[in-house]
Design a protein around this motif. Sequence first.
Motif, short mmCIF file in Angstrom:
data_model
loop_
_atom_site.label_atom_id
_atom_site.label_comp_id
_atom_site.label_asym_id
_atom_site.label_seq_id
_atom_site.Cartn_x
_atom_site.Cartn_y
_atom_site.Cartn_z
N ILE A 183 78.32 56.09 90.46
CA ILE A 183 79.09 55.26 89.52
C ILE A 183 78.99 55.75 88.07
CG2 ILE A 183 79.30 52.93 88.55
CD1 ILE A 183 78.56 51.83 91.31
N PRO A 184 77.77 56.05 87.54
CA PRO A 184 77.69 56.47 86.14
C PRO A 184 78.38 57.81 85.86
CG PRO A 184 75.54 55.78 86.96
CD PRO A 184 76.45 55.92 88.14
N VAL A 185 78.51 58.68 86.86
CA VAL A 185 79.05 60.02 86.63
C VAL A 185 80.44 60.19 87.27
CG1 VAL A 185 76.74 61.03 86.46
CG2 VAL A 185 77.86 60.93 88.70
N TRP A 186 81.04 59.10 87.71
CA TRP A 186 82.31 59.18 88.44
C TRP A 186 83.38 59.91 87.63
CZ3 TRP A 186 82.73 57.91 93.44
CH2 TRP A 186 84.01 57.84 94.02
N GLY A 187 83.44 59.65 86.32
CA GLY A 187 84.46 60.28 85.49
C GLY A 187 84.27 61.77 85.29
N ARG A 188 83.09 62.30 85.57
CA ARG A 188 82.83 63.73 85.41
C ARG A 188 83.12 64.53 86.67
NH1 ARG A 188 76.73 63.60 83.61
NH2 ARG A 188 76.98 65.84 83.94
N LEU A 189 83.47 63.84 87.75
CA LEU A 189 83.71 64.51 89.02
C LEU A 189 85.15 64.95 89.15
CD1 LEU A 189 81.77 62.02 91.34
CD2 LEU A 189 80.96 64.26 90.55
#
Length: 346
Positions: free
Chosen positions: A138-144
């Motif tokens: 969830i915390p890194v979803w936008g970086r994937l």
Amino acid sequence: MGSEQKRFEEQKRRVYLFVLPVVAASLALNLLITDEIRPVQIINFILLVGIMICWGLLWTRFPLAVPEILILIISLIYLLAAILSSLFIDMLAQGEPRLGDFILYMPLVVVLGFLILERKQAVIACFTLLLFMIAPAIPVWGRLTDSQINSLITLYISLFVYTLLSFFLHILYRRRAEQRAIARFAYIDALTGAANRHRIDEWLAEKAERADQEGTEFSIILFDMDHFKSVNDEYGHKTGDDVLRQMADLVRSQLGPGDLFGRWGGEEFIIITDAELPDTMALAERLREAIGSHHFGKADKVTASFGVAGELPGDTPERLLNRADERMYHSKRTGRNRVTGETAEE
């Protein structure tokens, strides 16, 4: 039910003893073919060591629950560590487009959960695992990247589907097992494991019908434990039940492959055999001697009286049983612990 549970646990132990080395060999092969040391390989090695420890515990006849829970805990830790390594190192740090090969083992963990835990507990464990797998992303979803997100979503959906599938299969398996148990105990005497009266009646009807149609012959042995009431009165019904169980095991050990054995009622039993009458008489005599020479624990020595009857042309099961019953009671009246093969007219 206790003996059924023991047999089930023994079957599970044998399955684990076979499956765990296969899984261990797969992990060892994965370690050997990998050139570089990566975090997931370290996790594989730790899992391999844990599996071998559990396999050793199974061989030492350790209580089954201990290695089972240990296997489940190790497997869950492995999956969580593997997804963290794959997410933060392989995907974010190195740009890998999808999760690693560890996802191939996920169905095994779900199946293992339903095998070890109760159904409700297994569902809770699987959905808890799913939440633990979702939380780090969830915390890194936008970086994937899109491919990485697709890989994660596929993992989550797969775990959800495997859990639901295992849940419903578990329900179906339990219902099937209950149906088999009901069918089994509809024909089996719970105390001795011999066929019950209902099953014996079916056997006799089948044998009589076959004799009428094909001209085959069969014989029956009816026998009753001598002075069995005194065993119950002197030593108690628990000892009496134990005598009946021992006697049933003893009789089964003396029978041939085609001989049918059942409990007619109380301490009275029946054997149906395709042997000719002289051979049936010889079998009854062997059984009489085996029972009479056996030590029945607290009850010590117990004997039985036998009546033997062969099927005659046009016989019905009732007539055959009546002749065997008359001969058995002739054995009782003339001293007990004997075999009678002809109707007494005294």
